[in-house]
Design a protein around this motif. Structure first.
Motif, PDB file in Angstrom:
ATOM      1  N   GLY A  83       0.782  -1.237   0.000  1.00 30.67           N
ATOM      2  CA  GLY A  83       0.000   0.000   0.000  1.00 30.67           C
ATOM      3  C   GLY A  83       0.807   1.275   0.000  1.00 30.67           C
ATOM      4  N   HIS A  84       2.127   1.180  -0.096  1.00 31.32           N
ATOM      5  CA  HIS A  84       2.964   2.385  -0.090  1.00 31.32           C
ATOM      6  C   HIS A  84       3.305   2.866  -1.498  1.00 31.32           C
ATOM      7  CE1 HIS A  84       3.671   2.544   4.212  1.00 31.32           C
ATOM      8  NE2 HIS A  84       3.817   1.224   4.201  1.00 31.32           N
ATOM      9  N   GLY A  88      -1.926   3.296  -3.605  1.00 30.28           N
ATOM     10  CA  GLY A  88      -2.063   2.422  -2.447  1.00 30.28           C
ATOM     11  C   GLY A  88      -2.816   3.091  -1.312  1.00 30.28           C
ATOM     12  N   ASP A  89      -3.341   2.271  -0.411  1.00 31.31           N
ATOM     13  CA  ASP A  89      -4.128   2.789   0.706  1.00 31.31           C
ATOM     14  C   ASP A  89      -3.319   3.741   1.587  1.00 31.31           C
ATOM     15  OD1 ASP A  89      -6.234   1.230  -0.159  1.00 31.31           O
ATOM     16  OD2 ASP A  89      -5.732  -0.444   1.175  1.00 31.31           O
ATOM     17  N   LYS A  90      -2.115   3.358   1.918  1.00 30.26           N
ATOM     18  CA  LYS A  90      -1.303   4.184   2.814  1.00 30.26           C
ATOM     19  C   LYS A  90      -0.847   5.469   2.126  1.00 30.26           C
ATOM     20  CE  LYS A  90      -0.124   0.228   5.500  1.00 30.26           C
ATOM     21  NZ  LYS A  90       0.674  -0.940   5.581  1.00 30.26           N
ATOM     22  N   THR A  91      -0.622   5.409   0.816  1.00 26.73           N
ATOM     23  CA  THR A  91      -0.255   6.620   0.074  1.00 26.73           C
ATOM     24  C   THR A  91      -1.434   7.577   0.017  1.00 26.73           C
ATOM     25  OG1 THR A  91       1.308   5.382  -1.269  1.00 26.73           O
ATOM     26  CG2 THR A  91       0.585   7.494  -2.136  1.00 26.73           C
ATOM     27  N   ARG A  92      -2.635   7.046  -0.230  1.00 24.42           N
ATOM     28  CA  ARG A  92      -3.816   7.912  -0.260  1.00 24.42           C
ATOM     29  C   ARG A  92      -4.104   8.525   1.114  1.00 24.42           C
ATOM     30  NH1 ARG A  92      -8.140   4.276  -2.984  1.00 24.42           N
ATOM     31  NH2 ARG A  92      -6.709   2.719  -2.213  1.00 24.42           N
ATOM     32  N   ALA A  93      -3.888   7.744   2.186  1.00 26.57           N
ATOM     33  CA  ALA A  93      -4.089   8.278   3.526  1.00 26.57           C
ATOM     34  C   ALA A  93      -3.111   9.401   3.830  1.00 26.57           C
ATOM     35  CB  ALA A  93      -3.958   7.161   4.560  1.00 26.57           C
TER      36      ALA A  93
END
Length: 101
Positions: A83-84, A88-93
């Protein structure tokens, strides 16, 4: 008074361009993700180590550098899958926390 004659329009033609936009907006991070940064710098450093092995005729240092290249690519792919990476989820967060960039 504006010149709207046929001769003026022929000399100063205006065209309308059709814009073909993508169906979905691209991510705004432009590839500036943890996975991309790690992979880029890791490969540069690893190739530098391998190049020093070639320059100083140290075969073992060359192979250490090449092994680090492979390890860096594997870790970069793992970061992307976790997700990085782009989208990815963590990049969007992280983008949401920092205002998009």
């Amino acid at each position: 008074m504006a010149d709207d004659s046929l001769a003026h329009r022929a000399q100063h033609a205006t065209t309308t361009e059709t814009m073909h936009l993508p169906p979905k907006a691209a991510p705004t991070n432009h590839g500036k993700t943890l996975a991309a940064w790690f992979t880029t710098y890791g490969v540069i450093i690893s190739f530098t180590i391998a190049a020093l092995g070639v320059a100083f005729a140290l075969a073992w240092l060359f192979w250490v550098g090449m092994g680090l290249v492979v390890a860096t690519l594997v870790v970069g792919k793992a970061l992307q899958l976790s997700g990085h990476g782009q989208g990815g989820d963590k990049t969007r967060a992280r983008q949401a926390r920092s205002g998009g960039h």
